[in-house]
Design a protein around this motif. Structure first.
Motif, short mmCIF file in Angstrom:
data_model
loop_
_atom_site.label_atom_id
_atom_site.label_comp_id
_atom_site.label_asym_id
_atom_site.label_seq_id
_atom_site.Cartn_x
_atom_site.Cartn_y
_atom_site.Cartn_z
N HIS A 160 -1.40 -2.96 -8.32
CA HIS A 160 -1.28 -2.80 -6.81
C HIS A 160 -0.08 -3.79 -6.22
O HIS A 160 -0.25 -4.35 -5.26
CB HIS A 160 -2.58 -2.93 -6.13
CG HIS A 160 -3.39 -1.87 -6.19
ND1 HIS A 160 -3.89 -1.13 -7.47
CD2 HIS A 160 -3.86 -0.96 -5.33
CE1 HIS A 160 -4.68 -0.21 -7.18
NE2 HIS A 160 -4.59 0.02 -6.02
N SER A 177 6.11 2.50 4.95
CA SER A 177 4.89 3.03 4.42
C SER A 177 3.72 3.30 5.48
O SER A 177 2.66 4.07 5.21
CB SER A 177 4.21 2.27 3.31
OG SER A 177 5.60 2.00 2.27
N ARG A 260 -9.63 -2.97 12.02
CA ARG A 260 -10.89 -1.78 11.53
C ARG A 260 -11.70 -1.14 12.61
O ARG A 260 -11.51 0.14 12.24
CB ARG A 260 -11.90 -2.61 10.84
CG ARG A 260 -11.76 -3.41 9.50
CD ARG A 260 -12.92 -4.06 8.85
NE ARG A 260 -12.40 -4.49 7.37
CZ ARG A 260 -12.96 -5.73 6.68
NH1 ARG A 260 -13.63 -6.41 7.36
NH2 ARG A 260 -12.29 -5.73 5.63
N ASP A 263 -8.60 1.33 13.06
CA ASP A 263 -8.13 1.80 11.83
C ASP A 263 -6.79 1.77 11.82
O ASP A 263 -5.97 2.84 11.60
CB ASP A 263 -8.58 3.17 11.64
CG ASP A 263 -8.14 3.76 10.35
OD1 ASP A 263 -8.40 2.95 9.34
OD2 ASP A 263 -8.29 5.05 10.15
N ALA A 265 -3.27 -0.42 10.27
CA ALA A 265 -2.79 -1.20 9.06
C ALA A 265 -2.32 -2.75 9.41
O ALA A 265 -2.09 -2.78 10.63
CB ALA A 265 -1.54 -0.52 8.16
N GLU A 289 -8.51 -3.86 2.39
CA GLU A 289 -8.24 -2.07 2.14
C GLU A 289 -7.30 -1.71 3.17
O GLU A 289 -6.80 -0.51 3.06
CB GLU A 289 -9.70 -1.54 2.53
CG GLU A 289 -9.82 -1.67 4.10
CD GLU A 289 -10.16 -2.79 4.37
OE1 GLU A 289 -10.35 -3.15 6.04
OE2 GLU A 289 -10.45 -3.87 3.95
N ARG A 290 -6.51 -2.58 3.96
CA ARG A 290 -5.63 -2.06 4.79
C ARG A 290 -4.50 -2.92 5.11
O ARG A 290 -3.80 -2.94 5.99
CB ARG A 290 -6.31 -2.06 6.24
CG ARG A 290 -6.97 -3.25 6.87
CD ARG A 290 -7.59 -2.92 8.32
NE ARG A 290 -8.51 -2.12 8.08
CZ ARG A 290 -8.81 -0.74 8.13
NH1 ARG A 290 -7.86 -0.31 9.00
NH2 ARG A 290 -9.77 -0.14 8.12
N PRO A 313 -2.66 -2.04 -0.43
CA PRO A 313 -3.99 -1.53 -0.72
C PRO A 313 -3.82 -0.03 -1.38
O PRO A 313 -2.93 0.65 -1.44
CB PRO A 313 -4.49 -1.59 0.82
CG PRO A 313 -3.12 -1.37 1.51
CD PRO A 313 -2.29 -2.38 0.74
N ASP A 314 -4.99 0.32 -1.87
CA ASP A 314 -5.09 1.38 -2.80
C ASP A 314 -4.59 2.66 -1.93
O ASP A 314 -3.96 3.43 -2.62
CB ASP A 314 -6.38 1.61 -3.14
CG ASP A 314 -6.68 3.05 -4.19
OD1 ASP A 314 -6.13 2.95 -5.00
OD2 ASP A 314 -7.02 3.88 -3.63
N ARG A 315 -4.87 2.81 -0.80
CA ARG A 315 -4.77 4.11 0.15
C ARG A 315 -3.13 4.16 0.39
O ARG A 315 -2.54 5.35 0.82
CB ARG A 315 -5.40 4.19 1.64
CG ARG A 315 -5.26 3.10 2.24
CD ARG A 315 -6.30 3.29 3.61
NE ARG A 315 -5.89 2.15 4.57
CZ ARG A 315 -6.47 2.40 5.68
NH1 ARG A 315 -7.42 3.13 6.10
NH2 ARG A 315 -6.22 1.34 6.75
N LEU A 316 -2.53 2.99 0.29
CA LEU A 316 -1.00 3.30 0.44
C LEU A 316 -0.22 2.87 -0.45
O LEU A 316 1.04 2.77 -0.45
CB LEU A 316 -0.69 1.69 1.68
CG LEU A 316 -1.30 2.24 2.98
CD1 LEU A 316 -1.19 0.93 3.89
CD2 LEU A 316 -0.41 3.30 3.90
N SER A 318 0.77 4.86 -3.12
CA SER A 318 1.60 5.84 -3.24
C SER A 318 2.80 5.89 -2.53
O SER A 318 3.94 6.26 -2.89
CB SER A 318 0.88 7.18 -3.13
OG SER A 318 1.90 8.36 -3.38
#
Length: 458
Positions: A160, A177, A260, A263, A265, A289-290, A313-316, A318
């Motif tokens: 990551h 992103s 949070r 929600d 980033a 996470e963000r 973070p994992d959700r970003l 890609s």
């Protein structure tokens, strides 16, 4: 007819002349849109060469204060250019440059780089010069990066971590992103000077939020998120921000709570990293996470070591991978290789510790010379922030300092929101210690004086 104080012109004459004209522009005595005399007319009236006047005009065009229109002449710009640089783009004449933010550098740094390059020439990895595929080049580098970030207070998996060509590249990738053109990014009202033009180029809107001695107010971020669709917040919590503030752990947690709740980033710009001793953990440690965490080596180890890390973070992951591929493809492999070796053999940590000690010494010098002024600083910071009374005072101060041979960064270059308190930023690492003392003495004397305005009129 011009009335210029010819007695105040000093070598280099063209630069002194440019500074006098600059003073008249910022002072309002040369109005926006005014046509300046032709080069030869002004040269003849002052007894100067046409070349000298031409160089003065060219200097002012570089500063964005004049515009030349073919066939019509030279005019005072009707508005300030977007994203004006806070620093002088080049050192002209005998100028003590306190405008550009740099770490302290000595001959030792060049010697370290020469030795590293010599070693690299002996055992250069083939992948550093032959491979096109990032995954073939950087697995070892990412593992080392994870160790370095752990020392910065952040635990992140090597997979990551994106290697970048410095913090600016990391900022660009992070913004691309999390936001699409037309989106709003919240940030400090006095923040990163590159962020303003960068957001403009990406089609993003900036919301400059109210700040205090710790940075962004959580209530201001909450209000912004309630009033419009905010996609993310860009923050500089650890001293690199213009006002040299260090955000407490409690404030970091409060900002995370707001992010949070809505929600959004978080982009955390932290190019000083481990340089700031005893700082709270990065915001990314509170909200992995963000948060996209940006750091680099240029401000702490060596300006020419233009490489850095973007923790994702994992959700970003890609999105970041794809944006990096289309904007940079890969970080420059040989520079990344040098940084990795310096992290592994301890050189990077040694140079960070050296830099910390050098900055503490210089900050002590600044505190002594600027005593009696309302300056803000951190003992391990790269700069000093000196508030002034008004925007007019700021423009005049910058012009007067330059005329006295000292370049400083105007505070309005860092403004992202509504009008904020005028100030100047003084870099303490950009020149020699002797020049720093001389330059700061000029600044202190100028601050405590009430100089007569330069004589310039039309």
């Amino acid at each position: 007819m011009w009335f210029i104080d010819q007695a105040a012109l000093k070598r280099p004459i063209y630069l002194s002349l440019a500074d006098q004209i600059s003073r008249a522009i910022v002072d309002g005595r040369l109005a926006n849109g005014v046509r300046l005399p032709p080069h030869r007319v002004l040269a003849d009236s002052l007894g100067l060469s046409v070349q000298t006047v031409s160089r003065a005009y060219d200097e002012l065009i570089r500063r964005g204060m004049l515009s030349g229109e073919t066939g019509r002449g030279t005019f005072v710009r009707k508005e300030e250019p977007d994203g004006s640089l806070p620093y002088i783009p080049e050192r002209l004449g005998e100028v003590i440059d306190l405008s550009i933010l740099k770490p302290v550098c000595e001959a030792m740094h060049i010697d370290r780089m020469k030795a590293a390059l010599a070693t690299l020439a002996v055992d250069l990895p083939a992948s550093a010069v032959l491979s096109f595929r990032p995954n073939m080049i950087f697995p070892r580098h990412r593992a080392v990066a994870a160790d370095w970030l752990r020392g910065n207070g952040l635990s992140v998996a090597p997979s990551h971590i994106c290697l970048t060509n410095g913090a600016t590249a990391g900022m660009t990738i992070a913004l691309m992103s999390i936001a699409t053109p037309g989106s709003t990014i919240a940030t400090e009202a006095i923040g990163h000077h590159t962020l303003v033009p960068l957001a403009s180029y990406l089609g993003l809107k900036l919301a400059g939020l109210e700040i205090d001695e710790e940075g962004i107010l959580p209530a201001a971020l909450d209000a912004a998120c309630r009033n419009e669709v905010v996609r993310g917040v860009f923050v500089q919590p650890s001293v690199i921000n213009p006002m040299a503030t260090l955000m407490s752990a409690a404030r970091r947690e409060a900002l995370v709570e707001v992010a949070r709740r809505h929600d959004i980033a978080i982009i955390e710009n932290d190019p000083l990293g481990a340089l700031i001793e005893d700082r709270p953990p990065p915001i990314a440690a509170f909200a992995p996470e963000r948060t996209l965490y940006v750091t680099s080596f240029t401000k702490t180890v060596l300006p020419g070591l233009r490489t850095g890390y973007l923790a994702v973070p994992d959700r970003l992951l890609s999105a970041v991978t794809n944006r990096h591929l289309v904007t940079n493809w890969v970080a420059t492999p040989m520079i990344a290789e040098l940084a990795t070796r310096w992290v592994v053999d301890g050189t990077a940590s040694d140079l960070v510790r050296w830099q910390r000690a050098a900055l503490r010494k210089r900050q002590a010098i600044a505190a002594r010379i600027l005593q009696g002024t309302p300056f803000r600083a951190h003992r391990e910071g790269l700069h000093v922030w000196l508030p002034l009374a008004s925007r007019a005072a700021e423009d005049l101060f910058v012009a007067q300092a330059r005329l006295r041979g000292v370049a400083v960064a105007p505070g309005h270059s860092f403004q992202t929101g509504a009008a904020s308190q005028p100030a100047v930023r003084l870099s303490i690492g950009s020149t020699s210690e002797t020049e720093l003392e001389t330059g700061l003495a000029v600044i202190a004397n100028l601050y405590h004086s009430n100089p007569e305005p330069l004589l310039l009129a039309i």
